[in-house]
Design a protein around this motif. Structure first.
Motif, PDB file in Angstrom:
ATOM      1  N   ARG A 172     -28.121  -8.634  61.909  1.00 55.39           N
ATOM      2  CA  ARG A 172     -28.732  -9.195  60.721  1.00 55.39           C
ATOM      3  C   ARG A 172     -29.582 -10.403  61.087  1.00 55.39           C
ATOM      4  NH1 ARG A 172     -24.718 -11.547  56.624  1.00 55.39           N
ATOM      5  NH2 ARG A 172     -25.090 -13.384  57.843  1.00 55.39           N
ATOM      6  N   VAL A 188     -34.280 -11.267  52.995  1.00 55.39           N
ATOM      7  CA  VAL A 188     -34.182 -11.767  54.368  1.00 55.39           C
ATOM      8  C   VAL A 188     -34.849 -13.135  54.476  1.00 55.39           C
ATOM      9  CG1 VAL A 188     -34.874 -11.350  56.749  1.00 55.39           C
ATOM     10  CG2 VAL A 188     -34.005  -9.469  55.367  1.00 55.39           C
ATOM     11  N   ALA A 189     -36.008 -13.289  53.849  1.00 57.62           N
ATOM     12  CA  ALA A 189     -36.727 -14.558  53.936  1.00 57.62           C
ATOM     13  C   ALA A 189     -35.906 -15.702  53.337  1.00 57.62           C
ATOM     14  CB  ALA A 189     -38.078 -14.456  53.225  1.00 57.62           C
ATOM     15  N   VAL A 220     -38.473 -12.190  60.637  1.00 59.78           N
ATOM     16  CA  VAL A 220     -39.217 -12.661  59.471  1.00 59.78           C
ATOM     17  C   VAL A 220     -39.649 -14.108  59.677  1.00 59.78           C
ATOM     18  CG1 VAL A 220     -39.019 -13.229  57.022  1.00 59.78           C
ATOM     19  CG2 VAL A 220     -38.176 -11.034  57.870  1.00 59.78           C
ATOM     20  N   ARG A 235     -33.053 -16.320  53.846  1.00 61.13           N
ATOM     21  CA  ARG A 235     -32.158 -16.861  54.870  1.00 61.13           C
ATOM     22  C   ARG A 235     -32.920 -17.449  56.054  1.00 61.13           C
ATOM     23  NH1 ARG A 235     -29.219 -11.771  54.069  1.00 61.13           N
ATOM     24  NH2 ARG A 235     -29.911 -11.114  56.122  1.00 61.13           N
ATOM     25  N   GLU A 292     -23.896  -5.218  54.062  1.00 63.93           N
ATOM     26  CA  GLU A 292     -24.203  -6.565  53.603  1.00 63.93           C
ATOM     27  C   GLU A 292     -25.059  -6.547  52.340  1.00 63.93           C
ATOM     28  OE1 GLU A 292     -26.072  -6.644  57.161  1.00 63.93           O
ATOM     29  OE2 GLU A 292     -28.054  -7.096  56.420  1.00 63.93           O
ATOM     30  N   VAL A 321     -33.607 -11.627  60.425  1.00 65.74           N
ATOM     31  CA  VAL A 321     -34.033 -12.900  59.868  1.00 65.74           C
ATOM     32  C   VAL A 321     -34.977 -13.588  60.846  1.00 65.74           C
ATOM     33  CG1 VAL A 321     -33.280 -15.185  59.155  1.00 65.74           C
ATOM     34  CG2 VAL A 321     -31.955 -13.194  58.478  1.00 65.74           C
ATOM     35  N   GLU A 381     -43.752   1.112  57.039  1.00 64.25           N
ATOM     36  CA  GLU A 381     -44.693   1.247  55.949  1.00 64.25           C
ATOM     37  C   GLU A 381     -45.085  -0.134  55.479  1.00 64.25           C
ATOM     38  OE1 GLU A 381     -41.046   1.982  54.034  1.00 64.25           O
ATOM     39  OE2 GLU A 381     -41.145   1.721  56.196  1.00 64.25           O
ATOM     40  N   ARG A 418     -36.064 -28.305  56.375  1.00 62.83           N
ATOM     41  CA  ARG A 418     -36.486 -26.920  56.514  1.00 62.83           C
ATOM     42  C   ARG A 418     -37.965 -26.762  56.134  1.00 62.83           C
ATOM     43  NH1 ARG A 418     -33.424 -22.115  53.347  1.00 62.83           N
ATOM     44  NH2 ARG A 418     -34.048 -23.358  51.545  1.00 62.83           N
ATOM     45  N   LEU A 441     -40.373 -17.649  48.644  1.00 64.50           N
ATOM     46  CA  LEU A 441     -39.331 -16.769  49.188  1.00 64.50           C
ATOM     47  C   LEU A 441     -38.211 -17.534  49.881  1.00 64.50           C
ATOM     48  CD1 LEU A 441     -41.239 -13.671  50.582  1.00 64.50           C
ATOM     49  CD2 LEU A 441     -40.469 -14.177  48.285  1.00 64.50           C
ATOM     50  N   VAL A 442     -38.533 -18.605  50.569  1.00 61.45           N
ATOM     51  CA  VAL A 442     -37.481 -19.342  51.276  1.00 61.45           C
ATOM     52  C   VAL A 442     -36.847 -20.379  50.360  1.00 61.45           C
ATOM     53  CG1 VAL A 442     -36.908 -20.734  53.296  1.00 61.45           C
ATOM     54  CG2 VAL A 442     -38.674 -18.965  53.480  1.00 61.45           C
ATOM     55  N   HIS A 449     -36.396  -6.352  50.058  1.00 63.69           N
ATOM     56  CA  HIS A 449     -35.655  -6.621  51.287  1.00 63.69           C
ATOM     57  C   HIS A 449     -36.258  -7.838  51.995  1.00 63.69           C
ATOM     58  CE1 HIS A 449     -32.939  -5.771  54.475  1.00 63.69           C
ATOM     59  NE2 HIS A 449     -33.883  -5.541  55.366  1.00 63.69           N
ATOM     60  N   LEU A 450     -37.574  -7.903  52.021  1.00 66.64           N
ATOM     61  CA  LEU A 450     -38.221  -9.067  52.636  1.00 66.64           C
ATOM     62  C   LEU A 450     -37.790 -10.345  51.929  1.00 66.64           C
ATOM     63  CD1 LEU A 450     -40.284 -10.444  54.512  1.00 66.64           C
ATOM     64  CD2 LEU A 450     -42.023 -10.006  52.778  1.00 66.64           C
ATOM     65  N   ARG A 451     -37.744 -10.278  50.618  1.00 67.92           N
ATOM     66  CA  ARG A 451     -37.358 -11.469  49.873  1.00 67.92           C
ATOM     67  C   ARG A 451     -35.937 -11.901  50.242  1.00 67.92           C
ATOM     68  NH1 ARG A 451     -38.691 -14.430  44.917  1.00 67.92           N
ATOM     69  NH2 ARG A 451     -36.803 -15.596  44.557  1.00 67.92           N
ATOM     70  N   LEU A 459     -45.167  -7.981  56.292  1.00 66.91           N
ATOM     71  CA  LEU A 459     -44.674  -6.601  56.250  1.00 66.91           C
ATOM     72  C   LEU A 459     -45.452  -5.712  57.219  1.00 66.91           C
ATOM     73  CD1 LEU A 459     -43.933  -6.052  52.462  1.00 66.91           C
ATOM     74  CD2 LEU A 459     -42.299  -6.252  54.339  1.00 66.91           C
ATOM     75  N   ARG A 487     -38.895  -2.350  50.000  1.00 73.36           N
ATOM     76  CA  ARG A 487     -39.240  -3.102  51.191  1.00 73.36           C
ATOM     77  C   ARG A 487     -39.559  -4.564  50.843  1.00 73.36           C
ATOM     78  NH1 ARG A 487     -40.539  -2.281  56.383  1.00 73.36           N
ATOM     79  NH2 ARG A 487     -42.484  -3.203  57.087  1.00 73.36           N
ATOM     80  N   GLU A 488     -40.279  -4.758  49.779  1.00 73.70           N
ATOM     81  CA  GLU A 488     -40.604  -6.123  49.343  1.00 73.70           C
ATOM     82  C   GLU A 488     -39.341  -6.886  48.943  1.00 73.70           C
ATOM     83  OE1 GLU A 488     -43.513  -7.773  49.063  1.00 73.70           O
ATOM     84  OE2 GLU A 488     -45.077  -6.246  49.204  1.00 73.70           O
ATOM     85  N   ARG A 507     -32.628   1.755  53.308  1.00 74.99           N
ATOM     86  CA  ARG A 507     -33.186   2.008  54.624  1.00 74.99           C
ATOM     87  C   ARG A 507     -32.282   1.491  55.741  1.00 74.99           C
ATOM     88  NH1 ARG A 507     -36.435  -1.522  55.622  1.00 74.99           N
ATOM     89  NH2 ARG A 507     -37.215  -0.421  57.404  1.00 74.99           N
ATOM     90  N   THR A 508     -31.455   0.555  55.449  1.00 74.00           N
ATOM     91  CA  THR A 508     -30.748  -0.093  56.553  1.00 74.00           C
ATOM     92  C   THR A 508     -29.253   0.004  56.356  1.00 74.00           C
ATOM     93  OG1 THR A 508     -30.966  -2.175  55.414  1.00 74.00           O
ATOM     94  CG2 THR A 508     -32.667  -1.645  57.014  1.00 74.00           C
ATOM     95  N   LYS A 509     -28.566  -0.988  56.875  1.00 74.47           N
ATOM     96  CA  LYS A 509     -27.114  -0.934  56.925  1.00 74.47           C
ATOM     97  C   LYS A 509     -26.484  -1.012  55.543  1.00 74.47           C
ATOM     98  CE  LYS A 509     -29.330  -3.648  59.088  1.00 74.47           C
ATOM     99  NZ  LYS A 509     -29.905  -4.931  59.230  1.00 74.47           N
ATOM    100  N   ARG A 522     -47.301 -12.149  52.357  1.00 72.94           N
ATOM    101  CA  ARG A 522     -46.284 -11.100  52.365  1.00 72.94           C
ATOM    102  C   ARG A 522     -46.769  -9.819  53.017  1.00 72.94           C
ATOM    103  NH1 ARG A 522     -43.860 -11.994  46.592  1.00 72.94           N
ATOM    104  NH2 ARG A 522     -41.784 -11.234  46.980  1.00 72.94           N
TER     105      ARG A 522
END
Lengths: 166, 248
Positions: free
Chosen positions: A98, B48-49, A105, B51, B130, A102, A162, A17, A124-125, B44-46, A156, B41-42, B125-127, A152
């Motif tokens: 979902r 998602v990232a 991103v 995965r 999960e 992903v 935003e 990865r 982050l990953v 959420h990014l973390r 964003l 938001r940050e 903000r979202t679903k 980041r």
């Protein structure tokens, strides 16, 4: 295989990865993993048992990639991220939404300049601490942090809505 | 405007901020909803990232890579044997374990802090599904920060209701994040979410009304506490002492 090698086998998926983040190319990534494994095995005596093998190998991989890109300079031609072939499996409509997020991103991550891309990927990953990520990249923690913040913010901002407030 | 920098936000979300910084961010969030939205938001990014590129982890590792480890292993063993005679039995390389992923995936799930609660933030903000902290899961970084450091009733994105001890003598705390409320208990490796339920209203946030905390706790959470609690909820001095002792 000894414990060192066993641990390495277990790390292979994550090495692959991180290889993709570095190379942005599937087959280059696996070549890089192979080189990394070979180097790591030759340097087993340089690894301190009890420390994190993942960070150590990520660092070897990053350096192997630097050597590799030096060897073929033309690689700097920007690879279209789509060409990197980041597969998105479609198993089940329930997860589709979902996974799309992903995928977005992922796409934006791959578009970042390399220094930001690696910082974001390691923290982050891969879930490394700032200190560990800085040691992988062999940079001061402050440098890591500012790359991480810029990466980041860029992700964003591109994902719309935003963005960064600052 | 608040003097919260991008770096502080990143550190907050990543669990890399010191207690003083966390307090400053929490205070600023209470006065600045835009900052709260930014942190959501940050986070959420973390989540998602974490995965991102997950497919690589679940697809089979090419045989040549596994062989690279084993082949070099073999030659390394032979060299060692040439130098110093046997240190053990024969050195036939052990067959590689056929299973690759599940153990790893589980480890990743534990390592990747921030996931669950960041998702909980994301749900604003979202679903809705999960995203919430779920029973049996470890607490995320943001939740851990709050549970470790906040006293009950303090303002912030994560609201801690009250603390108590369970039959094992371990510290447990009720919490609420957006519309999810629950109970987390301290285990050796960190906080574990014991139950979680939808909460009808947003947490009391920011107005210093902390004696309201217990009465604002959803009935489902209070019921769970009833089953778990031994003795009385911790009072303020007991809570401060428990925090000092790392909730052990």
């Amino acid at each position: 295989m000894n414990a060192f090698q066993q641990e390495m086998v277990e790390l292979l998926p994550r090495l692959r990865r991180f290889g993709r983040v570095l190379t942005r190319d599937r087959s280059d990534a696996d070549d890089l993993v192979q080189i990394t494994v070979e180097r790591a095995l030759m340097r087993e005596d340089q690894w301190t048992p009890g420390t994190r093998l993942d960070s150590w190998m990520f660092r070897i991989m990053k350096n192997a990639w630097i050597d590799e890109t030096r060897a073929r300079k033309r690689r700097d031609v920007v690879l279209a991220p789509e060409a990197a072939g980041l597969g998105i499996g479609d198993d089940g409509a329930a997860r589709a939404e979902r996974r799309l997020e992903v995928a977005e991103v992922e796409r934006e991550l791959m578009r970042l300049p390399e220094d930001q891309r690696l910082a974001v990927a390691l923290v982050l990953v891969e879930g490394l601490s700032y200190r560990e990520a800085a040691s992988v990249l062999e940079t001061p923690e402050g440098t890591l942090t500012s790359r991480l913040v810029r990466g980041r913010n860029a992700i964003l901002a591109r994902l719309g809505g935003e963005g960064s407030a600052a | 405007m608040s003097k919260i920098t991008d770096e502080m936000i990143a550190r907050y979300v990543d669990g890399e901020l010191d207690a003083e910084g966390v307090a400053a961010v929490d205070a600023a969030v209470a006065a600045d909803p835009a900052l709260g939205a930014r942190i959501v938001r940050e986070s959420h990014l973390r989540a998602v990232a974490a995965r991102a590129l997950g497919d690589v982890l679940t697809e089979p590792v090419p045989e040549r890579l596994r062989q690279a480890v084993e082949a070099s292993a073999r030659s390394a063993e032979i060299i060692k044997l040439d130098f110093k005679k046997p240190r053990g039995g024969p050195v036939a390389p052990a067959p590689a374990k056929p299973s690759r992923l599940p153990a790893w995936a589980a480890a990743a799930a534990c390592l990747v802090v921030g996931l669950l609660v960041a998702q909980a933030f994301g749900m604003i903000r979202t679903k809705p599904f999960e995203t919430a902290p779920r029973a049996g899961q470890p607490a995320s970084a943001a939740l851990t920060v709050a549970l470790d450091r906040k006293l009950s009733g303090e303002a912030g994105l994560v609201h801690v209701g009250f603390s108590f001890r369970d039959s094992g003598g371990q510290a447990c705390r009720t919490f609420q994040i957006d519309r999810t409320a629950g109970v987390a208990c301290r285990r050796e490796q960190g906080w574990s979410v014991r139950m979680a339920a939808d909460a009808p209203t947003a947490p009391p946030g920011g107005r210093g009304d902390y004696r309201m905390a217990a009465s604002a706790t959803p009935p489902a959470v209070l019921e769970a506490v009833d089953v778990m609690i031994v003795g009385e909820p911790l009072d303020r001095p007991q809570e401060i002492a428990a925090r000092k002792a790392g909730w052990k």
